[in-house]
Write a protein that holds these residues in place. Structure first.
Motif, PDB file in Angstrom:
ATOM      1  N   VAL A 202       1.083  -1.182   0.598  1.00 31.03           N
ATOM      2  CA  VAL A 202      -0.146  -0.103   0.195  1.00 31.03           C
ATOM      3  C   VAL A 202       0.941   1.393   0.092  1.00 31.03           C
ATOM      4  O   VAL A 202       1.556   1.254   0.962  1.00 31.03           O
ATOM      5  CB  VAL A 202      -1.320   0.337   1.334  1.00 31.03           C
ATOM      6  N   GLY A 203       0.584   2.123  -0.917  1.00 30.93           N
ATOM      7  CA  GLY A 203       1.612   3.127  -1.362  1.00 30.93           C
ATOM      8  C   GLY A 203       1.581   4.128   0.134  1.00 30.93           C
ATOM      9  O   GLY A 203       0.473   4.559   0.676  1.00 30.93           O
ATOM     10  N   TYR A 204       2.713   5.363  -0.020  1.00 31.02           N
ATOM     11  CA  TYR A 204       2.431   6.386   1.342  1.00 31.02           C
ATOM     12  C   TYR A 204       1.066   6.700   1.895  1.00 31.02           C
ATOM     13  O   TYR A 204       0.578   7.306   2.683  1.00 31.02           O
ATOM     14  CB  TYR A 204       3.826   6.475   1.108  1.00 31.02           C
ATOM     15  N   ARG A 205       1.272   7.499   0.817  1.00 37.63           N
ATOM     16  CA  ARG A 205       0.356   8.478   0.148  1.00 37.63           C
ATOM     17  C   ARG A 205      -1.736   8.258   0.387  1.00 37.63           C
ATOM     18  O   ARG A 205      -2.123   8.453   1.305  1.00 37.63           O
ATOM     19  CB  ARG A 205      -0.684   9.219  -1.086  1.00 37.63           C
ATOM     20  N   VAL A 206      -1.559   6.591   0.523  1.00 34.25           N
ATOM     21  CA  VAL A 206      -2.903   5.808   0.808  1.00 34.25           C
ATOM     22  C   VAL A 206      -2.726   5.366   2.437  1.00 34.25           C
ATOM     23  O   VAL A 206      -4.242   5.860   3.253  1.00 34.25           O
ATOM     24  CB  VAL A 206      -3.159   4.163   0.534  1.00 34.25           C
ATOM     25  N   ILE A 207      -1.563   5.471   2.637  1.00 34.13           N
ATOM     26  CA  ILE A 207      -2.271   5.019   4.491  1.00 34.13           C
ATOM     27  C   ILE A 207      -1.996   6.400   5.195  1.00 34.13           C
ATOM     28  O   ILE A 207      -2.879   6.638   6.259  1.00 34.13           O
ATOM     29  CB  ILE A 207      -0.606   4.428   5.188  1.00 34.13           C
ATOM     30  N   GLU A 208      -0.661   7.616   4.400  1.00 37.44           N
ATOM     31  CA  GLU A 208      -1.209   8.841   5.383  1.00 37.44           C
ATOM     32  C   GLU A 208      -2.503   9.259   5.285  1.00 37.44           C
ATOM     33  O   GLU A 208      -2.515   9.818   6.291  1.00 37.44           O
ATOM     34  CB  GLU A 208      -0.451   9.597   4.854  1.00 37.44           C
ATOM     35  N   ALA A 209      -3.701   8.890   4.370  1.00 37.34           N
ATOM     36  CA  ALA A 209      -5.061   9.163   3.712  1.00 37.34           C
ATOM     37  C   ALA A 209      -5.847   9.044   5.237  1.00 37.34           C
ATOM     38  O   ALA A 209      -6.675   9.630   5.657  1.00 37.34           O
ATOM     39  CB  ALA A 209      -5.238   9.820   3.252  1.00 37.34           C
ATOM     40  N   ASN A 210      -5.712   7.640   5.075  1.00 40.31           N
ATOM     41  CA  ASN A 210      -5.629   7.312   6.016  1.00 40.31           C
ATOM     42  C   ASN A 210      -5.883   7.821   8.135  1.00 40.31           C
ATOM     43  O   ASN A 210      -7.348   7.353   9.089  1.00 40.31           O
ATOM     44  CB  ASN A 210      -6.479   5.162   6.100  1.00 40.31           C
ATOM     45  N   ILE A 211      -4.574   7.795   8.288  1.00 44.71           N
ATOM     46  CA  ILE A 211      -4.755   8.196   9.220  1.00 44.71           C
ATOM     47  C   ILE A 211      -4.989   9.755   9.699  1.00 44.71           C
ATOM     48  O   ILE A 211      -5.793  10.295  11.078  1.00 44.71           O
ATOM     49  CB  ILE A 211      -2.825   8.301   9.386  1.00 44.71           C
ATOM     50  N   ARG A 212      -5.149  10.315   8.563  1.00 44.37           N
ATOM     51  CA  ARG A 212      -5.657  11.963   8.445  1.00 44.37           C
ATOM     52  C   ARG A 212      -6.749  11.864   9.101  1.00 44.37           C
ATOM     53  O   ARG A 212      -7.606  13.129   9.674  1.00 44.37           O
ATOM     54  CB  ARG A 212      -5.339  12.711   7.241  1.00 44.37           C
ATOM     55  N   GLU A 213      -7.387  10.724   7.918  1.00 47.01           N
ATOM     56  CA  GLU A 213      -8.693  10.916   8.151  1.00 47.01           C
ATOM     57  C   GLU A 213      -9.112  10.704   9.598  1.00 47.01           C
ATOM     58  O   GLU A 213     -10.510  11.529  10.213  1.00 47.01           O
ATOM     59  CB  GLU A 213     -10.061   9.984   7.636  1.00 47.01           C
ATOM     60  N   LEU A 214      -9.075   9.631  10.254  1.00 47.52           N
ATOM     61  CA  LEU A 214      -9.041   9.525  11.943  1.00 47.52           C
ATOM     62  C   LEU A 214      -8.677  10.651  12.743  1.00 47.52           C
ATOM     63  O   LEU A 214      -9.574  11.537  13.592  1.00 47.52           O
ATOM     64  CB  LEU A 214      -8.277   8.186  12.243  1.00 47.52           C
ATOM     65  N   LEU A 215      -7.489  11.143  11.747  1.00 44.66           N
ATOM     66  CA  LEU A 215      -7.371  12.450  13.740  1.00 44.66           C
ATOM     67  C   LEU A 215      -8.309  13.816  13.391  1.00 44.66           C
ATOM     68  O   LEU A 215      -8.517  14.573  13.721  1.00 44.66           O
ATOM     69  CB  LEU A 215      -6.262  13.020  12.145  1.00 44.66           C
ATOM     70  N   HIS A 216      -9.167  13.967  12.063  1.00 43.15           N
ATOM     71  CA  HIS A 216     -10.087  15.108  12.157  1.00 43.15           C
ATOM     72  C   HIS A 216     -11.443  14.249  12.145  1.00 43.15           C
ATOM     73  O   HIS A 216     -12.081  15.576  11.861  1.00 43.15           O
ATOM     74  CB  HIS A 216      -9.327  15.198  10.087  1.00 43.15           C
ATOM     75  N   ASN A 217     -11.372  13.156  12.657  1.00 46.09           N
ATOM     76  CA  ASN A 217     -12.905  13.220  12.584  1.00 46.09           C
ATOM     77  C   ASN A 217     -13.159  12.696  14.718  1.00 46.09           C
ATOM     78  O   ASN A 217     -11.937  12.186  15.131  1.00 46.09           O
ATOM     79  CB  ASN A 217     -13.192  11.480  12.336  1.00 46.09           C
ATOM     80  N   PRO A 218     -13.727  13.303  15.578  1.00 48.94           N
ATOM     81  CA  PRO A 218     -13.836  13.118  16.576  1.00 48.94           C
ATOM     82  C   PRO A 218     -14.381  11.875  16.902  1.00 48.94           C
ATOM     83  O   PRO A 218     -14.836  11.505  15.639  1.00 48.94           O
ATOM     84  CB  PRO A 218     -15.524  13.894  17.220  1.00 48.94           C
ATOM     85  N   PRO A 219     -13.383  11.463  17.467  1.00 49.82           N
ATOM     86  CA  PRO A 219     -13.654  10.232  19.033  1.00 49.82           C
ATOM     87  C   PRO A 219     -15.043   9.568  18.944  1.00 49.82           C
ATOM     88  O   PRO A 219     -16.204  10.473  18.914  1.00 49.82           O
ATOM     89  CB  PRO A 219     -13.796  10.323  20.356  1.00 49.82           C
ATOM     90  N   GLY A 220     -15.321   8.593  18.214  1.00 51.60           N
ATOM     91  CA  GLY A 220     -16.807   7.732  17.922  1.00 51.60           C
ATOM     92  C   GLY A 220     -17.270   8.006  16.981  1.00 51.60           C
ATOM     93  O   GLY A 220     -18.572   7.376  16.535  1.00 51.60           O
ATOM     94  N   GLU A 221     -17.214   9.201  16.153  1.00 52.26           N
ATOM     95  CA  GLU A 221     -17.596   9.897  14.893  1.00 52.26           C
ATOM     96  C   GLU A 221     -17.718   9.054  13.720  1.00 52.26           C
ATOM     97  O   GLU A 221     -16.454   9.066  14.101  1.00 52.26           O
ATOM     98  CB  GLU A 221     -17.434  10.814  14.924  1.00 52.26           C
ATOM     99  N   GLN A 222     -18.456   8.176  13.046  1.00 50.85           N
ATOM    100  CA  GLN A 222     -17.966   7.447  12.174  1.00 50.85           C
ATOM    101  C   GLN A 222     -17.881   8.206  10.171  1.00 50.85           C
ATOM    102  O   GLN A 222     -18.930   9.232  10.458  1.00 50.85           O
ATOM    103  CB  GLN A 222     -18.764   6.741  11.805  1.00 50.85           C
ATOM    104  N   SER A 223     -17.096   8.240   9.841  1.00 51.09           N
ATOM    105  CA  SER A 223     -17.153   8.490   8.631  1.00 51.09           C
ATOM    106  C   SER A 223     -17.798   8.414   7.491  1.00 51.09           C
ATOM    107  O   SER A 223     -18.090   7.126   7.518  1.00 51.09           O
ATOM    108  CB  SER A 223     -15.208   8.720   7.854  1.00 51.09           C
ATOM    109  N   TRP A 224     -18.437   9.374   6.995  1.00 49.98           N
ATOM    110  CA  TRP A 224     -19.944   9.828   6.234  1.00 49.98           C
ATOM    111  C   TRP A 224     -18.870   8.844   4.959  1.00 49.98           C
ATOM    112  O   TRP A 224     -19.835   7.891   4.425  1.00 49.98           O
ATOM    113  CB  TRP A 224     -20.423  10.217   5.286  1.00 49.98           C
ATOM    114  N   CYS A 225     -17.589   8.880   4.550  1.00 42.39           N
ATOM    115  CA  CYS A 225     -16.997   8.153   3.582  1.00 42.39           C
ATOM    116  C   CYS A 225     -16.527   6.884   3.888  1.00 42.39           C
ATOM    117  O   CYS A 225     -16.236   5.921   2.690  1.00 42.39           O
ATOM    118  CB  CYS A 225     -16.012   8.789   2.876  1.00 42.39           C
TER     119      CYS A 225
END
Length: 225
Positions: A202-225
């Motif tokens: 898995v490319g670095y940008r894909v890993i990074e995107a997953n981490i940033r998605e978790l960082l930017h969502n409040p705890p317990g809130e699931q991303s709509w995407c």
């Protein structure tokens, strides 16, 4: 905010984990204390001879697998592999390496070596590099001690962690986590309490995107995407 906990499973003899090592370094540099990477081992090459002889019997055998590894390596400028990788020499098992590395990890956790030197991480890379570039028999205990000596690690201390059974306990924990999370691929990253995983190359940008998605969502809130 608590750091994002990431389980990282890999096999020392896996070409994809060898390739991905630089991505882990970049993640640690980019996110620093925002993530906590917890390394574990999955023994994809626990029975290396049997795995390759059976899996590549109709695809050129060990030479066919060697050719495959050479083709993979050509795509990545940051690694090199020996031209005879897997063809002329096949380690018996990566499990032996994983046990030895866990012993080093214990020394680091107990403060018996300089923790600022990241000796476990350096040793893991040294094992991968020794195998892929020098065809070192890293499954052999004598070679393992040789690598440890080159890293100026205390041989008696490493042996003590193995003799006491503590290194085996850490390896057993890996086996349990592999079973719990059904890990079959090296490398595998598991985060978000097991709800997300990234397998293989898995490319670095894909890993990074997953981490940033978790960082930017409040705890317990699931991303709509």
């Amino acid at each position: 905010m608590e750091p994002i906990r990431i389980f990282y499973f890999s096999d020392v003899l896996c070409i994809w984990a060898y390739i991905a090592h630089i991505r882990l370094d970049e993640l640690k540099t980019t996110f620093q204390d925002q993530i906590a990477i917890e390394p574990h081992f999955v023994s994809v090459f626990g029975t290396a001879h049997e795995k390759l002889e059976n899996g590549w019997r109709d695809r050129g055998g060990l030479q066919g697998y060697s050719n495959h590894i050479q083709e993979v390596a050509k795509k990545f400028d940051h690694i090199t592999v020996h031209p005879d990788i897997w063809a002329n020499f096949t380690p018996h098992s990566s499990t032996s390496c994983h046990l030895f590395l866990h012993a080093i990890q214990l020394l680091e956790a107990k403060g018996l070596v300089d923790q600022s030197q990241q000796v476990f991480e350096k040793a893991t890379w040294a094992f991968r590099e020794a195998f892929f570039t020098q065809l070192a028999n890293v499954s052999d205990r004598k070679v393992q001690f040789q690598i440890a000596e080159e890293l100026r690690l205390p041989i008696a201390g490493i042996q003590a962690q193995i003799d006491s059974g503590e290194a085996y306990a850490q390896l057993s924990k890996d086996f349990e986590l592999v079973k719990e999370h059904t890990v079959t691929v090296s490398p595998t990253l598991i985060f978000n309490e097991g709800r997300q995983r990234l397998n293989g190359n898995v490319g670095y940008r894909v890993i990074e995107a997953n981490i940033r998605e978790l960082l930017h969502n409040p705890p317990g809130e699931q991303s709509w995407c």
